[in-house]
Design an enzyme around this catalytic site. Sequence first.
Site, short mmCIF file in Angstrom:
data_model
loop_
_atom_site.label_atom_id
_atom_site.label_comp_id
_atom_site.label_asym_id
_atom_site.label_seq_id
_atom_site.Cartn_x
_atom_site.Cartn_y
_atom_site.Cartn_z
CG HIS A 59 -1.96 -1.05 1.21
ND1 HIS A 59 -2.85 -1.20 0.17
CD2 HIS A 59 -2.25 -2.03 2.10
CE1 HIS A 59 -3.65 -2.24 0.43
NE2 HIS A 59 -3.31 -2.76 1.59
CG ASP A 117 -2.74 -8.55 0.57
OD1 ASP A 117 -2.14 -9.00 1.57
OD2 ASP A 117 -3.69 -7.74 0.65
CG HIS A 172 -6.49 -5.38 1.49
ND1 HIS A 172 -5.97 -6.23 2.45
CD2 HIS A 172 -7.70 -4.97 1.96
CE1 HIS A 172 -6.83 -6.31 3.47
NE2 HIS A 172 -7.88 -5.57 3.19
CG ASP A 197 -5.14 -10.14 3.14
OD1 ASP A 197 -4.69 -10.74 2.14
OD2 ASP A 197 -4.87 -8.95 3.39
ZN LIG Z 1 -4.15 -7.26 2.49
#
Ligand SMILES: [Zn+2]
Length: 357
Positions: free
Chosen positions: A169, A205, A207, A295
Amino acid sequence: MPPTPLIASDAHLGHDGLVEVVGGREVACYESPARASAIREALLATGDFVLEPPTDHGPDPISAVHDLEVIDVVEHAWTDAVADGWDPERPLLPDTFLLRAYAAGMALEQLPPARHQRLGAYCFDTGTPIVAGTAAAARAAVDIGLTALDHVLAGAPLAYALCRPPGHHAGRTLIGGYCYFNNAAICAQSLVDRGSRRVAILDVDFHHGNGTQQVFWERGDVLYVSLHGDPAASYPSFSGFALERGEGAGEGATLNLPLPPGTDGAAYGATLREALDAIRAFDPDAPLILSLGFDTYHADPICNLALVTGDYAGIGAAVAGLGLGVVALQEGGYAVDALGANAVAFLGGLREGIADR
Ligand SMILES: [Zn+2]
């Protein structure tokens, strides 16, 4: 197949005692030291991994990806805050954010001199607290990633970097989402700096790796392919939509594959094939950089896909089918009790796939 290097250090243990703000409440950070400990223990117990320390790669690989201003804030916000009377028992969290899109008329050259006072100018959310050990942990995570890359460049078909904090991120100028320095982007840039002309990053991932996307948005030499929870329903909310495909020289070198809530292993596998086809078409001349998060697991406390442990072996094997060396960097995954089993399944599938090819 010889044991796979597992690069890890204890520096991350100093990045502890963290809180974040979720739904208006202060909660213990989901991104905890226990995550890395669980993965490390489970992988070493298989006997298929050999623990290796990271080597110091210095500051240059970090500044090749991140602006000096944001590095300065990560490195010094904590000490400036404590010197200013901050309670050292409390994590430092920004509560005022500079939105550069709305900065017309602001005196951006007059940001406050103390690094903790300017933290909100280099951070996009309340999920990125800083404590005394944060900067050292973030630097160590970069060295862990780069050391894994060194192993693969030296001939290992796979190396696993137990990075904590994660990185995907973090953008060129912004930290956020538990991430300070972008370990995957730094590895990809390092490959370019060593002469690679086509580097692929696969991000599995849950996200969207908005930071990685931003770093390479206008670049045609690094392909960024991400499978992730649909941002319409998931963090980071404002990026990761399919229509985001890069710009300029980077047009078409970003591929976002958002997945609806509840996506199971079969549906995930079909989308993964699309991702792998794009990487094959790009024809990388370097090892694959893999942003690896767990996740996507059905019981993850902050995500909404429906993968089960058994699915990860198949995903790992499919990635091995690319025929590339693989530098796997740990990103997210917050169901701590299942992280070890999921890492063993994924990396075990990857190892078997490599042995079969
Ligand atoms: Zn994540």
